[in-house]
Design a protein around this motif. Structure first.
Motif, PDB file in Angstrom:
ATOM      1  N   ARG A 100       0.830  -1.205   0.000  1.00 20.03           N
ATOM      2  CA  ARG A 100       0.000   0.000   0.000  1.00 20.03           C
ATOM      3  C   ARG A 100       0.868   1.259   0.000  1.00 20.03           C
ATOM      4  N   LEU A 101       1.921   1.259   0.800  1.00 24.62           N
ATOM      5  CA  LEU A 101       2.815   2.420   0.840  1.00 24.62           C
ATOM      6  C   LEU A 101       3.534   2.605  -0.483  1.00 24.62           C
ATOM      7  N   LEU A 102       4.043   1.520  -1.064  1.00 21.11           N
ATOM      8  CA  LEU A 102       4.720   1.618  -2.354  1.00 21.11           C
ATOM      9  C   LEU A 102       3.783   2.128  -3.437  1.00 21.11           C
ATOM     10  N   GLY A 103       2.542   1.624  -3.436  1.00 25.31           N
ATOM     11  CA  GLY A 103       1.568   2.083  -4.420  1.00 25.31           C
ATOM     12  C   GLY A 103       1.232   3.556  -4.267  1.00 25.31           C
ATOM     13  N   ARG A 104       1.282   4.062  -3.038  1.00 24.52           N
ATOM     14  CA  ARG A 104       1.013   5.476  -2.803  1.00 24.52           C
ATOM     15  C   ARG A 104       2.159   6.348  -3.289  1.00 24.52           C
ATOM     16  N   LEU A 105       3.389   5.843  -3.130  1.00 17.85           N
ATOM     17  CA  LEU A 105       4.557   6.653  -3.477  1.00 17.85           C
ATOM     18  C   LEU A 105       4.908   6.567  -4.963  1.00 17.85           C
ATOM     19  N   LYS A 106       4.552   5.458  -5.612  1.00 20.69           N
ATOM     20  CA  LYS A 106       4.938   5.284  -7.006  1.00 20.69           C
ATOM     21  C   LYS A 106       3.922   4.416  -7.724  1.00 20.69           C
ATOM     22  N   LYS A 107       3.425   4.881  -8.847  1.00 15.74           N
ATOM     23  CA  LYS A 107       2.492   4.098  -9.653  1.00 15.74           C
ATOM     24  C   LYS A 107       3.280   3.099 -10.494  1.00 15.74           C
ATOM     25  N   THR A 108       3.190   1.833 -10.118  1.00 15.49           N
ATOM     26  CA  THR A 108       3.913   0.780 -10.838  1.00 15.49           C
ATOM     27  C   THR A 108       2.951  -0.366 -11.137  1.00 15.49           C
ATOM     28  N   GLY A 109       3.461  -1.338 -11.878  1.00 17.74           N
ATOM     29  CA  GLY A 109       2.664  -2.523 -12.155  1.00 17.74           C
ATOM     30  C   GLY A 109       2.408  -3.327 -10.898  1.00 17.74           C
ATOM     31  N   ARG A 110       1.339  -4.090 -10.891  1.00 17.96           N
ATOM     32  CA  ARG A 110       0.959  -4.873  -9.720  1.00 17.96           C
ATOM     33  C   ARG A 110       2.046  -5.873  -9.323  1.00 17.96           C
ATOM     34  N   ALA A 111       2.617  -6.561 -10.314  1.00 18.82           N
ATOM     35  CA  ALA A 111       3.639  -7.572 -10.019  1.00 18.82           C
ATOM     36  C   ALA A 111       4.862  -6.940  -9.375  1.00 18.82           C
ATOM     37  N   LEU A 112       5.289  -5.793  -9.903  1.00 17.38           N
ATOM     38  CA  LEU A 112       6.464  -5.117  -9.361  1.00 17.38           C
ATOM     39  C   LEU A 112       6.195  -4.603  -7.956  1.00 17.38           C
ATOM     40  N   ARG A 113       4.979  -4.140  -7.713  1.00 25.99           N
ATOM     41  CA  ARG A 113       4.627  -3.649  -6.375  1.00 25.99           C
ATOM     42  C   ARG A 113       4.591  -4.801  -5.366  1.00 25.99           C
ATOM     43  N   PHE A 142       0.509  -0.897  10.877  1.00 26.77           N
ATOM     44  CA  PHE A 142      -0.487   0.168  10.987  1.00 26.77           C
ATOM     45  C   PHE A 142       0.163   1.544  10.856  1.00 26.77           C
ATOM     46  N   PHE A 143       1.390   1.658  11.337  1.00 27.44           N
ATOM     47  CA  PHE A 143       2.101   2.938  11.213  1.00 27.44           C
ATOM     48  C   PHE A 143       2.396   3.234   9.742  1.00 27.44           C
ATOM     49  N   LEU A 144       2.811   2.218   8.982  1.00 30.58           N
ATOM     50  CA  LEU A 144       3.030   2.407   7.543  1.00 30.58           C
ATOM     51  C   LEU A 144       1.734   2.810   6.854  1.00 30.58           C
ATOM     52  N   LEU A 145       0.621   2.208   7.258  1.00 28.39           N
ATOM     53  CA  LEU A 145      -0.668   2.549   6.661  1.00 28.39           C
ATOM     54  C   LEU A 145      -1.094   3.964   7.050  1.00 28.39           C
ATOM     55  N   GLU A 146      -0.775   4.381   8.261  1.00 29.19           N
ATOM     56  CA  GLU A 146      -1.090   5.756   8.666  1.00 29.19           C
ATOM     57  C   GLU A 146      -0.320   6.765   7.819  1.00 29.19           C
ATOM     58  N   ILE A 147       0.961   6.516   7.625  1.00 27.93           N
ATOM     59  CA  ILE A 147       1.755   7.417   6.794  1.00 27.93           C
ATOM     60  C   ILE A 147       1.299   7.353   5.340  1.00 27.93           C
ATOM     61  N   SER A 148       0.957   6.166   4.871  1.00 24.56           N
ATOM     62  CA  SER A 148       0.463   6.020   3.500  1.00 24.56           C
ATOM     63  C   SER A 148      -0.799   6.852   3.276  1.00 24.56           C
ATOM     64  N   SER A 149      -1.729   6.808   4.232  1.00 24.50           N
ATOM     65  CA  SER A 149      -2.958   7.594   4.116  1.00 24.50           C
ATOM     66  C   SER A 149      -2.668   9.088   4.189  1.00 24.50           C
ATOM     67  N   SER A 150      -1.677   9.465   4.980  1.00 22.63           N
ATOM     68  CA  SER A 150      -1.287  10.878   5.067  1.00 22.63           C
ATOM     69  C   SER A 150      -0.666  11.343   3.757  1.00 22.63           C
ATOM     70  N   LEU A 151       0.144  10.488   3.153  1.00 25.39           N
ATOM     71  CA  LEU A 151       0.806  10.851   1.898  1.00 25.39           C
ATOM     72  C   LEU A 151      -0.187  11.031   0.759  1.00 25.39           C
ATOM     73  N   ARG A 152      -1.335  10.378   0.855  1.00 27.06           N
ATOM     74  CA  ARG A 152      -2.341  10.532  -0.203  1.00 27.06           C
ATOM     75  C   ARG A 152      -2.766  11.987  -0.340  1.00 27.06           C
ATOM     76  N   ILE A 153      -2.962  12.644   0.788  1.00 20.32           N
ATOM     77  CA  ILE A 153      -3.367  14.054   0.755  1.00 20.32           C
ATOM     78  C   ILE A 153      -2.242  14.931   0.225  1.00 20.32           C
ATOM     79  N   ILE A 154      -1.004  14.617   0.619  1.00 18.50           N
ATOM     80  CA  ILE A 154       0.129  15.469   0.253  1.00 18.50           C
ATOM     81  C   ILE A 154       0.555  15.259  -1.198  1.00 18.50           C
ATOM     82  N   LEU A 155       0.741  14.018  -1.619  1.00 17.40           N
ATOM     83  CA  LEU A 155       1.257  13.740  -2.953  1.00 17.40           C
ATOM     84  C   LEU A 155       0.239  14.018  -4.047  1.00 17.40           C
ATOM     85  N   GLU A 156      -1.027  13.750  -3.764  1.00 14.42           N
ATOM     86  CA  GLU A 156      -2.050  14.019  -4.772  1.00 14.42           C
ATOM     87  C   GLU A 156      -2.507  15.458  -4.744  1.00 14.42           C
TER      88      GLU A 156
END
Length: 483
Positions: A100-113, A142-156
């Motif tokens: 989930r964190l990798l997908g938030r930081l970089k749009k890549t193929g499913r297999a690579l993620r 859960f901490f990685l997921l918290e940061i991932s959700s936070s990054l959604r607002i910032i990166l997008e």
């Protein structure tokens, strides 16, 4: 020049891919060889006992005992050991959080993620936690997921709202219910997102004012900010309420948690026996020479023996004053030594795999590294040694390669250094720095790499991101040459 940079980037990216793939294979083999075994941590027995009476102190969260209770029920239902159920949940949670964190930081193929998620999952120190009856794995996920959700607002660069903040704060709540210190550690992403939203709202209102538009849009922006703040406040209230309902302060005989207790453990432990004669008579009477030696030889006894005896002799308030005075006295007498130990602990928490090899060879000073390693290699000693040696070596080598590759990527594409990426880096650095500082200042001689596996995960995330960027840049370069 551009052609040479592109080829070097491609080469370094492939080296990272190969090195990470070897780690993944070793990690999966170690996991398969240890999945049916129980790692005999003392804390594991403690959590099992708590799952039977559900009485927690201020150091213990209520959620993990609940998870253990459910795992025992599922284990009995399917006829498997309960700890295997725990391992499966923790492995899936860690893999999901990483992907989930990798997908938030970089749009890549499913297999690579998914492959990248395995690279994060199989970090040796993280893998040991995933196959242990301890809350560190789930808390880091859960901490990685918290940061991932936070990054959604910032990166997008999208406007936040009640729903987004509730999602971030939900993961914060889960972290705190697993490990109470995340009340502070998990607050960093929440506060950062609120500050970013405040800055965005003020900027938006300033733009609307210059354009001469009405105040309804500004009111909507401030309403959105208020809803986010309200959601954060509600979840903070839930966290504090849950802690007050589920925790009995001092129930298991540890020192009551306070800044003063942490400081005396951090500053005074190394020279504890040197200052005994200058302490108040009540303390000397309660803390005889045998108990003092017990506390000085085993650092975790600062919370189990030293602190409780002082609190019993002086009372809670006076004990805190004594702790602070003892910490100041130790600081005056041994400032250089204390700073040396703090720097070692901070470095070990920041890059645990690099510090691991030094600690095993006797460099640094007291830590829980040797104990953790002995537990890890108990069932498969040869495999664990190969896995840990390679994982630590590759971690250091991968960081060096990633640093060079990052510079090459910036040289080829300056747009990497943009506002949203800088904000994302600041969010991650603030969150991880707070975690490193917290655990470093909890006490001397108790460095435990299990506390900061999330930090090592983010180093691996960075390596994966620059690897993908290097491959993309080289592919673009090849297309340009073809045209």
């Amino acid at each position: 020049m551009q052609k040479a940079v592109g080829r070097i980037s491609a080469l370094l990216s492939r080296i990272i891919f190969i090195g990470m793939s070897i780690q993944i294979v070793l990690g999966i083999v170690w996991m398969c060889g240890n999945f049916l075994y129980f790692q005999d941590f003392g804390e594991s027995a403690f959590y099992v006992s708590v799952s039977k009476n559900f009485i927690c102190d201020e150091y213990t969260g209520i959620l993990y005992p609940v998870v253990l209770l459910l795992a025992r029920g599922i284990g009995r239902l399917f006829g498997v050991p309960y700890y295997c159920v725990i391992y499966a949940v923790q492995l899936l949670g860690a893999w999901y959080g990483a992907c989930r964190l990798l997908g938030r930081l970089k749009k890549t193929g499913r297999a690579l993620r998914l492959w990248g998620g395995l690279g994060i999952l199989t970090l040796p120190m993280a893998m040991q936690c995933h196959l242990a009856v301890l809350p560190y794995s789930l808390a880091s996920s859960f901490f990685l997921l918290e940061i991932s959700s936070s990054l959604r607002i910032i990166l997008e660069e999208r406007c936040g709202g009640l729903k987004q903040m509730a999602k971030i704060a939900s993961f914060w709540l889960l972290c705190v219910l697993l490990m109470p210190e995340y009340l502070y550690l998990g607050a960093a992403p929440v506060v950062f997102v609120l500050l970013c939203e405040l800055a965005r709202t003020l900027k938006e209102c300033g733009t609307l004012s210059k354009c001469g538009k009405n105040s309804s849009s500004a009111g909507e922006a401030f309403g959105r900010l208020g809803a986010m703040g309200l959601a954060a406040a509600v979840f903070l209230g839930i966290i504090l309420g849950m802690n007050s309902l589920t925790q009995v302060e001092g129930y298991y005989g540890k020192t009551l948690r306070s800044p003063e207790a942490s400081l005396v453990s951090r500053f005074a432990w190394s020279s504890l026996m040197d200052n005994y004669d200058s302490w108040p008579g009540e303390v000397q009477e309660a803390l005889d020479w045998g108990k003092l030696q017990e506390s000085a030889f085993y650092p975790d006894n600062m919370a189990r023996v030293f602190g409780p005896l002082v609190e019993e002799a002086l009372g809670e308030e006076e004990a805190r004053e004594f702790f602070l005075a003892a910490a100041k006295q130790a600081w005056k007498q041994n400032r250089e030594g204390i700073l040396h130990e703090i720097i070692w602990d901070a470095a070990a928490y920041t890059v645990s795999p690099v510090a691991f090899q030094m600690q095993l060879t006797g460099r640094g000073y007291d830590a829980y590294t040797g104990r953790n390693y002995e537990i890890m290699r108990h069932n498969t000693p040869v495999l664990a040694r190969i896995y840990m040696d390679y994982g630590c070596w590759w971690f250091a080598a991968g960081l060096g390669i990633s640093a060079v590759l990052q510079l090459l990527c910036i040289f080829r594409d300056r747009s990497i250094v943009c506002r949203k990426n800088v904000l994302a880096c600041v969010l991650i650095l603030c969150s991880l720095s707070g975690m490193i500082l917290w655990y470093t200042m909890q006490g001397a001689g108790i460095m435990d790499y299990k506390n900061t596996i999330a930090v090592n995960c983010f180093w691996t995330v960075w390596s994966l991101l620059v690897m993908w960027k290097g491959l993309e840049e080289y592919a673009c370069f090849q297309r340009e040459e073809t045209v």
